[in-house]
Design an enzyme around this catalytic site. Structure first.
Site, mmCIF file in Angstrom:
data_model
loop_
_atom_site.group_PDB
_atom_site.id
_atom_site.type_symbol
_atom_site.label_atom_id
_atom_site.label_comp_id
_atom_site.label_asym_id
_atom_site.label_seq_id
_atom_site.Cartn_x
_atom_site.Cartn_y
_atom_site.Cartn_z
ATOM 1 N N HIS A 170 0.849 -1.197 0.000
ATOM 2 C CA HIS A 170 0.000 0.000 0.000
ATOM 3 C C HIS A 170 0.878 1.238 0.000
ATOM 4 O O HIS A 170 1.438 1.608 1.029
ATOM 5 C CB HIS A 170 -0.906 -0.003 1.231
ATOM 6 C CG HIS A 170 -1.763 -1.222 1.320
ATOM 7 N ND1 HIS A 170 -1.312 -2.418 1.847
ATOM 8 C CD2 HIS A 170 -3.048 -1.457 0.936
ATOM 9 C CE1 HIS A 170 -2.282 -3.318 1.784
ATOM 10 N NE2 HIS A 170 -3.341 -2.773 1.234
ATOM 11 N N HIS A 205 -5.129 3.510 -2.942
ATOM 12 C CA HIS A 205 -4.941 2.913 -1.615
ATOM 13 C C HIS A 205 -3.878 1.814 -1.618
ATOM 14 O O HIS A 205 -2.951 1.829 -0.825
ATOM 15 C CB HIS A 205 -6.282 2.356 -1.119
ATOM 16 C CG HIS A 205 -6.190 1.651 0.181
ATOM 17 N ND1 HIS A 205 -6.240 2.307 1.389
ATOM 18 C CD2 HIS A 205 -6.036 0.334 0.495
ATOM 19 C CE1 HIS A 205 -6.119 1.431 2.382
ATOM 20 N NE2 HIS A 205 -5.999 0.232 1.865
ATOM 21 N N GLU A 259 -14.873 -3.074 26.464
ATOM 22 C CA GLU A 259 -14.061 -4.290 26.537
ATOM 23 C C GLU A 259 -12.955 -4.287 25.484
ATOM 24 O O GLU A 259 -11.827 -4.701 25.740
ATOM 25 C CB GLU A 259 -14.936 -5.537 26.331
ATOM 26 C CG GLU A 259 -16.018 -5.729 27.381
ATOM 27 C CD GLU A 259 -17.271 -4.941 27.085
ATOM 28 O OE1 GLU A 259 -17.339 -4.298 26.002
ATOM 29 O OE2 GLU A 259 -18.181 -4.936 27.926
ATOM 30 N N HIS A 283 -25.586 -13.690 28.099
ATOM 31 C CA HIS A 283 -24.480 -13.473 29.021
ATOM 32 C C HIS A 283 -23.748 -14.768 29.383
ATOM 33 O O HIS A 283 -22.754 -14.722 30.093
ATOM 34 C CB HIS A 283 -24.987 -12.799 30.296
ATOM 35 C CG HIS A 283 -25.289 -11.339 30.119
ATOM 36 N ND1 HIS A 283 -26.161 -10.874 29.160
ATOM 37 C CD2 HIS A 283 -24.819 -10.239 30.765
ATOM 38 C CE1 HIS A 283 -26.211 -9.551 29.228
ATOM 39 N NE2 HIS A 283 -25.418 -9.143 30.190
#
Lengths: 655, 655
Positions: free
Chosen positions: A27, A258, A404, A466
């Site tokens: 790149h 890119h 998190e 959970h």
């Protein structure tokens, strides 16, 4: 005659495009666009010493947009780091080179962190900047006083983890963190407005940052912005308007700039446009000399720092911290285990973890804890660890908020910075939120301890959203990760000892919400968990089956052992707190421990996936084969058949 | 005499606190705080029909802060949904009740999506709002014209995925998406300023949203804000300043108000403070009647809609779309497979995927594709799928930007909304970014297709940060997920057919970057991948070993088979494109396919974890036991020994 800025920046551009053309991949858009800024930063502001990439008080430079790796390889090479030779640049992206596709800190000295997965760099840099402030509080300006610089692209800022990092940094007022946003308005799919219209400066300001916009090709504006950036009382983001693929006749400013080799014509066009008529991989001597000279601009600061360190009363403690030496914690752990057995209490392993952490955080001042807003549930806060805040950088406990992913990345950054052994807590199921950062830690070999409580349906009423059922397996699948699931207070202390001694990668400690029986009451003088699995309780009578269990299910296996023996079926119980460490034992130990060809039943309140290695295709398994449910945990263990009776039935089916 | 707002809101408060006390667990802080807003929304603005939770043109209500589940259970019960009885509320969080700890759409009709993992609700809602606009473009205002309402908390907004959702929504100008931010300034650890100081309104504005701040307990301000919110030309966020644990004498406004039963004294205090003196679980008749009556406020709109549908020329197409009927795609797939074999080309499976998608997206108008900024790499864009934009809602391709997590969550939302079968692409390694949303889709049974290209070290130069080695295993560990790894053009088409027919959960299709040999040239009239694994090539001569392979490694196994046969070692090749479907076969088929007791070698460019189920502890494995490296892919296959010679050696060691 002095070398002009343009020539120096063009040296980066030339090396970058030549390397990408040679490799036929890579790149080059970012190095072409960011060359002006990077040149000024590395020759005037970045405090670094090419002769010593490990100088502890160096500024950290993080290329969050890691795909633009040729930028950093060019900078390391041009400023004179040993780690990147001209030959390495010619071998960009080839097997065994120091110049892999994305920057890898474990391959190339001078690369601070491995980047490429977008957003990770900026989030890791937040951890580095936290480490700097904390160690500054501990050791003073004389030994620790440096900045963390980040180059981030549009992609980094679109990733959610960047928001967690930005808001945490803003909250903590990390004024020595400076993000240079490569605002080129292009991503792989094309113009950013195909997918985004965010006002990035406003967004950073909303998080408490100082921001400024500049033309990333205007040297005056660059100097001014970099001076300004170092004087703020909050983290800084400079939006640098650049042209991706700067100089490329047809590609500059487009999505196609890119990545990928541009091809001979386009590269020839760049040479012409930027005024660089030297052959591939060649840099005129005057430019090379200028780079070496100006790249060494901070070497005098390094010499001064070394003198200060030599004279410092903190020298030994500082060097110990930076080396990551934790001292001998065995005595602490042994005493704790003895007390646990003598106390004879039944607690949740998360509570046992909290208890041993009280001792460990006293013994190891490098430990810095935290939690993603579950402090009381994770039991990660100890008396020795006061909250770390802008008013108390010496604190050793971070309220990470509900972040998190950002937390895991920040821990990687602290670990890479050196001087801190980070640990932090969340619920095990939320390892799924932070997994990309956990993985990067494993790849980089960063010592980080992930405390993951509420590790099964045993958390009860919160229900299947959970309740981890596959997370233990999915973490076991990850290379260079130790996954611990201790059975009781003794094993929890042993696993913590092992995690602290595991300095070449992350450890995950899975802990229960619910109380568990105390099962390990003998041989506590030895760390039996170190072998990963061991015979906790040999069979009495005629041995016909082997029960292998982890964590909260070891107690169930022990009950089942008694029930089986009452039926005349001899059974041993093997506790396996760490499958990876068991895998590392020799075959003779493995076979001896698992009773050779005896039929086996594994008991774990998670999925079977991975267990067949130890129990075989036809082995018994008592665990989960679906998501959980919401109910009090004892009801759930009954519903899913993870019970003494369930284990007995599974064993009987095999004998 | 009309019932006052206060009484109606208090009914929510009372049911919520009584349920949490009874269960001795749960989160009553949010229902107490949000009761005023929820009451006004559900009785005046939310377009819903308690008699028909599946009415396709209903407004969607998403409780992103899912821990406050008693809010939604109270609302469903009070407005008269069958799904939640008073008894269910008494059984909050008990086994088998309709009122699990967090709202689960697959348990409780009226719950639109499963929430609890923070940030997922708001991100899923973005997908619902996209689905609404798209189906509106397809079927017109008469059939599709509704809003998506979200209640989100501080925790939701701290999670990174919320940023991806917010910026995507802002970019797409989803003006029928309205987020009610429960701005109570408290999280579990305590006051939000322990961990966050973000100016949320400014942050949303930076992403192109309209925002407003109100007092969440002032009915006048609530009415005004909800009226205003529906008139904006962009998505709307209303920051509702509320008091968590409203009414609680000692806990209101504190971190402790977040969750857990408050205890008898505190609850008695709430009753007194809010003026509610009725016994637990009892609602006075007039209040109950008012709720039922006002909860039905939108039923006339439903009747009108039903008339419009009955008269619509689009009735059949609309109903087919909502039912998720994909029609008979077998013919399309079969013709494609035939053409693939006749063409005899070698391509990457990502290219084969793109090719079959061209056909499938023509045949199935409900398919809406996309990519997280890797369109050209993922091959997910087809001629039939024009970009979906605010100017062209009828488009069927979404440029999601670099937002893997938000993309996966948005796909869940589209699937739950009904009318769309979403698929999208990223690199397989970035499944780690989106895993929490992928898992939620599996839990909810949402049909979503995750196209994951660049599925091994075969991606080459980008290196270990981009090379999945454990991701296939970690996805296989997830319940209710089909993981496909097809070997060539034929299998890729078969796996797509299976993914489209898998309507009760997500599918992941792992695809190569690199070209692969065409291995499946026979029996193309049958979808052999449907059995998960099958004998691709029987042994010639004396059979001594079985080679099992997936994806790009099947071609290597076929080469090894020939090499082994040249040495007099007969070997069959089993292709196993989907381990879960193979697991679902009966034992006789499994054993027959895998050659009974014959020794086995598995070949997969990933970790061994999970494979021992099929090859045994002592089986051979040719794959990865570490992270990858950066180099051209052929060099990497050699370096890591995933070669014909490697397979031959592993097989010879066993025979």
């Amino acid at each position: 005659m002095s070398v002009e800025h343009k020539d120096m920046a063009n040296a980066i551009r030339a090396l970058s495009m030549d390397a990408v053309e040679q490799a036929k991949s890579g790149h080059v858009g970012l190095p072409l666009g960011m060359a002006d800024i990077a040149t000024i930063l590395w020759t005037h502001y970045l405090k670094h010493d090419p002769a010593d990439p490990a100088w502890p008080d160096r500024d950290r430079f993080v290329l969050s947009a890691g795909h633009g790796s040729m930028l950093i390889y060019s900078l390391l090479h041009l400023t004179g780091y040993d780690s990147v030779s001209r030959e390495d640049i010619r071998n960009f992206r080839q097997l065994g080179s120091k110049t892999p596709g994305h920057p890898e800190n474990f391959v190339t000295p001078g690369v601070e962190t491995t980047t490429g997965p977008l957003g990770q760099g900026i989030a890791t840099a937040v951890g580095m900047a936290i480490a700097e402030r904390h160690l500054n509080a501990r050791f003073g300006d004389d030994l620790v006083d440096h900045k963390t610089w980040v180059v981030a692209g549009d992609g980094c800022l679109m990733e959610g983890v960047s928001q967690e990092a930005i808001t945490l940094a803003g909250h903590m007022k990390l004024n020595k963190l400076i993000v240079l946003f490569d605002d080129n308005a292009v991503t792989i799919d094309g113009s950013t407005d195909l997918s985004d219209n965010t006002d990035q400066c406003k967004r950073f300001e909303a998080a408490g940052w100082a921001t400024k916009k500049i033309d990333g090709h205007n040297t005056e504006e660059i100097y001014e912005a970099l001076e300004w950036a170092q004087k703020q009382d909050k983290p800084v983001m400079v939006a640098c308007k650049t042209i991706i693929g700067y100089g490329a006749p047809t590609l500059a400013g487009t999505g196609k700039a890119h990545g990928g080799p541009y091809g001979a014509d386009e590269v020839a066009g760049i040479r012409k446009n930027i005024g660089w008529d030297h052959p591939p991989f060649e840099i005129p001597e005057d430019i090379e000399h200028a780079w070496k000279r100006e790249g060494a601009h901070a070497q005098p600061l390094h010499a001064e720092w070394s003198s200060r360190l030599a004279a410092s009363k903190d020298k030994a403690a500082f060097e110990k911290a930076i080396a990551g030496e934790i001292g001998d914690i065995s005595a602490v752990v042994s005493a704790h285990k003895k007390a646990v057995v003598e106390g004879g209490e039944s607690k949740a392993t998360r509570q046992w973890s909290g208890a041993v952490l009280e001792e460990l955080t006293k013994a190891v001042p490098e430990m810095v804890g935290g939690s993603a807003d579950l402090t009381g549930s994770n039991n990660t806060k100890t008396k020795a660890t006061e909250p770390m805040t802008p008013a108390n950088w010496g604190g050793r406990y971070i309220h990470y908020g509900v972040r998190e992913h950002g937390m895991a990345a920040a821990m990687n950054g602290m670990s890479l910075h050196k001087g801190i052994i980070p640990y932090s807590g969340t619920f095990l199921v939320f390892a799924d939120y932070s997994r990309a950062a956990i993985r990067l830690g494993a790849l980089m070999g960063a010592q980080v301890v992930h405390v993951m409580t509420h590790d099964s349906i045993g958390l009860g009423e919160d229900g299947p959203t959970h309740q981890p059922v596959e997370q233990v397996a999915s973490l076991r699948a990850m290379p260079n990760m130790l996954v611990f699931r201790p059975a009781d207070g003794v094993e929890t202390a042993e696993c913590w000892e092992l995690a602290l001694k595991n300095q070449t990668g992350p450890s995950t400690i899975a802990l229960t919400r619910q109380g568990v029986a105390s099962v390990r009451t003998e041989h506590v003088e030895e760390n039996l968990s170190a072998r990963g699995g061991y015979v906790l309780s040999p069979a009495k009578g005629d041995e016909k089956v082997v029960l292998i269990a982890t964590g909260s299910e070891v107690g169930i296996a022990v009950e089942a052992q008694a029930a089986l023996e009452a039926k005349g079926i001899g059974a041993r119980v093997v506790s396996m707190p760490c499958m990876e460490l068991f895998e590392a034992q020799d075959a003779a130990y493995q076979s001896r421990t698992l009773g050779g060809e005896l039929p086996k039943v594994a008991v774990e309140a998670g999925v079977r996936f991975g267990w067949d290695r130890w129990i075989g295709h036809d082995g018994g398994f008592v665990g989960m084969d679906s998501f959980g449910a919401s109910a009090p945990y004892k009801d759930l263990y009954n519903k899913f058949g993870i019970t003494t009776d369930g284990v007995v039935a599974a064993a009987e089916a095999l004998v």
